[in-house]
Motif scaffolding. Structure first.
Motif, PDB file in Angstrom:
ATOM      1  N   LYS A  47      35.522 -86.552 -35.686  1.00 30.75           N
ATOM      2  CA  LYS A  47      36.368 -86.689 -36.876  1.00 30.75           C
ATOM      3  C   LYS A  47      36.731 -88.150 -37.142  1.00 30.75           C
ATOM      4  CE  LYS A  47      40.843 -86.159 -34.549  1.00 30.75           C
ATOM      5  NZ  LYS A  47      42.062 -85.333 -34.408  1.00 30.75           N
ATOM      6  N   ASN A  81      38.423 -75.239 -29.162  1.00 27.43           N
ATOM      7  CA  ASN A  81      37.007 -74.923 -29.318  1.00 27.43           C
ATOM      8  C   ASN A  81      36.164 -75.814 -28.418  1.00 27.43           C
ATOM      9  OD1 ASN A  81      37.079 -72.898 -31.473  1.00 27.43           O
ATOM     10  ND2 ASN A  81      37.811 -74.578 -32.765  1.00 27.43           N
ATOM     11  N   THR A  98      35.143 -76.531 -37.509  1.00 27.76           N
ATOM     12  CA  THR A  98      36.308 -77.430 -37.577  1.00 27.76           C
ATOM     13  C   THR A  98      36.833 -77.642 -38.996  1.00 27.76           C
ATOM     14  OG1 THR A  98      34.894 -79.399 -37.742  1.00 27.76           O
ATOM     15  CG2 THR A  98      35.518 -78.672 -35.528  1.00 27.76           C
ATOM     16  N   VAL A 126      34.783 -82.754 -34.686  1.00 30.68           N
ATOM     17  CA  VAL A 126      35.445 -82.515 -33.398  1.00 30.68           C
ATOM     18  C   VAL A 126      36.290 -83.717 -32.992  1.00 30.68           C
ATOM     19  CG1 VAL A 126      33.764 -80.862 -32.515  1.00 30.68           C
ATOM     20  CG2 VAL A 126      33.347 -83.303 -32.185  1.00 30.68           C
ATOM     21  N   THR A 182      39.288 -80.031 -29.996  1.00 28.80           N
ATOM     22  CA  THR A 182      37.939 -79.485 -30.081  1.00 28.80           C
ATOM     23  C   THR A 182      36.966 -80.483 -29.471  1.00 28.80           C
ATOM     24  OG1 THR A 182      37.634 -80.405 -32.302  1.00 28.80           O
ATOM     25  CG2 THR A 182      38.435 -78.143 -32.144  1.00 28.80           C
TER      26      THR A 182
END
Length: 346
Positions: free
Chosen positions: A251, A187, A225, A230, A163
C-alpha cells in the motif's frame, strides 16, 4: 574424508576424499550429521552468481554435527557438543577460511561448509544445538529459519490486523509464513506456482493462496485489500520480476516490501519512482537481520511449543553421494528443502 567439490560451474559436484590441515586460531573441526541444501547453493553450482574466483571449492552452509576438535582461542563450544552450522555471523572468532587438499590440489572453502563428512568451521558460524531439537530439523536453523522467520520477527514485526503477502514458498518463504502466525494478522496471502506448496501454506495458516500461473497475484491482493494493497510483502522466489510485483502490491504511505532472494548475477529490478514518493518502501534482507546466538534459542522454543512445524519442510532425504540428485530436484521444484544424511548415528 569425503566431500562434494565444485570444480567447474554448471557441472556436477565431484565426490572426493580430501584432507584438512591443522586447525588455526578460531577454527573448529565438526563431524557432520546432516546438511540442508539452499537455493543459493544451487545458484552457485549453476554459475548464476557470476565469475567464481575460488574454484575448486566446497559448498553448503546449513548443517548439524558434533564438535570433533577445537583450535586455539575457541571458547564457545567444546569437543562433543552438538552444534548448528550456519552462514550468518554470530558470536565468537571470525577465523580464516579453511583450505583442504586433494592429491596436491588446494580446495578452497568459506567460513562454513556442509557438503562434507568433516568441516573446518569458524567459531562464529556455530551455535550449540538447543536441547530437544532433532539433528535433522536443526539444519533449518542454519539458513532457512533465521532468514525467513527473522524477516517477520526482526524486520517487520507485523502490527495487529495487518495484511501480508508471501511470494515464493520454498524453505525461506514457508518459514516466513509460519512466523506470521505468531502475530494477529488479518490476511496472510501465499503466492507460488505449485499447488502442493499452496496446500501446505494453508496448513501453515495462509488465509488466501494464489497460483500465479492461474491468477494475477496483484489482482487477488487488491481484491482482498479493497484496492489498498498489503501492509507488508515478503519476496522469496529469487526472481527479479517477482520482486517488482511484490513491491507493487504494498500500500501507499508505509507499505513495506522486503526481499530475501538473490536473483542471478546481472539481473536488475525496475521500480516506478512515483511509488516511492507515495510512501511505498523496499529493502533487502541479510539473513533476516538475525543474531544466531539470540534468535536460534527463541525460534527453537517456538518449535518445542508446537508453534512452528518445521519438520514438514524436510520432505526428502539423500546421501552425500546423491548431492547432485538433490540439487536437480531442488531446481525442478520436486522438493522443498533437501536433507543430506551424512551420519545419522550422531
Amino acid at each position: 574424508m569425503k566431500a562434494a567439490i565444485l570444480i567447474e560451474t554448471n557441472k556436477p559436484l565431484c565426490i572426493k576424499d580430501i584432507t584438512s590441515s591443522a586447525l588455526q586460531k578460531g577454527q573448529v573441526l565438526v563431524k557432520l550429521a546432516y546438511s540442508g541444501v539452499c537455493h543459493s547453493q544451487l545458484m552457485e553450482v549453476r554459475g548464476k552468481r557470476g565469475e567464481d574466483k575460488w574454484l575448486p571449492h566446497l559448498l553448503g552452509h546449513e548443517g548439524t554435527g558434533i564438535v570433533h576438535e577445537i583450535g586455539e582461542g575457541v571458547t564457545k563450544v567444546k569437543v562433543g557438543d552438538r552444534v548448528i552450522l550456519g552462514w550468518i555471523k554470530g558470536e565468537g572468532i571470525n577465523a580464516v577460511p579453511a583450505k583442504y587438499n586433494f592429491n596436491g590440489t588446494i580446495i578452497n572453502s568459506g567460513n562454513v561448509t556442509t557438503f562434507n563428512e568433516y568441516s573446518v568451521v569458524s567459531e562464529n558460524r556455530l551455535v550449540k544445538l538447543p536441547e530437544g531439537i532433532p539433528m535433522d530439523v536443526g539444519v533449518l536453523f542454519g539458513c532457512a529459519i533465521p532468514t525467513g522467520a527473522g524477516i517477520i520477527m526482526n524486520q517487520i514485526s507485523p502490527k495487529e490486523n495487518s495484511t501480508i503477502a508471501i511470494f515464493g514458498l520454498g524453505g525461506i518463504g514457508l518459514s516466513a509464513l509460519m512466523a506470521t502466525k505468531l502475530y494477529n494478522c488479518r490476511n496472510i496471502i501465499a503466492i507460488d506456482i505449485e499447488d502442493k506448496k499452496l496446500k501446505l501454506a494453508e496448513e501453515f495458516g495462509a488465509t488466501h493462496t494464489v497460483n500465479s500461473l492461474k491468477q494475477d497475484p496483484k489482482e487477488v491482493i487488491m481484491k482482498v485489500t479493497d484496492n489498498l494493497g498489503v501492509d507488508y510483502s515478503v519476496e522469496c522466489s529469487g526472481i527479479a520480476k517477482v520482486i517488482e510485483v511484490a513491491f507493487s502490491c504494498v500500500k501507499n504511505n508505509g507499505g513495506l516490501c522486503i526481499f530475501a532472494s538473490h536473483p542471478q548475477n546481472g539481473d536488475k529490478i525496475s521500480l516506478d519512482p512515483y511509488d516511492l514518493i507515495c510512501g511505498k518502501q523496499i529493502q533487502g534482507s541479510w539473513g533476516g537481520a538475525s543474531c544466531p546466538d539470540r534468535d536460534i534459542l527463541k525460534i527453537a522454543q517456538l518449535y518445542l511449543d508446537g508453534k512452528l512445524p518445521l519438520e514438514k519442510l524436510l520432505d526428502k532425504q539423500y546421501t552425500l553421494e546423491e548431492i547432485n540428485e538433490a540439487l536437480d530436484d531442488l531446481e525442478k521444484r520436486n522438493v522443498l528443502r533437501p536433507l543430506i544424511v551424512i551420519d545419522k548415528s550422531l
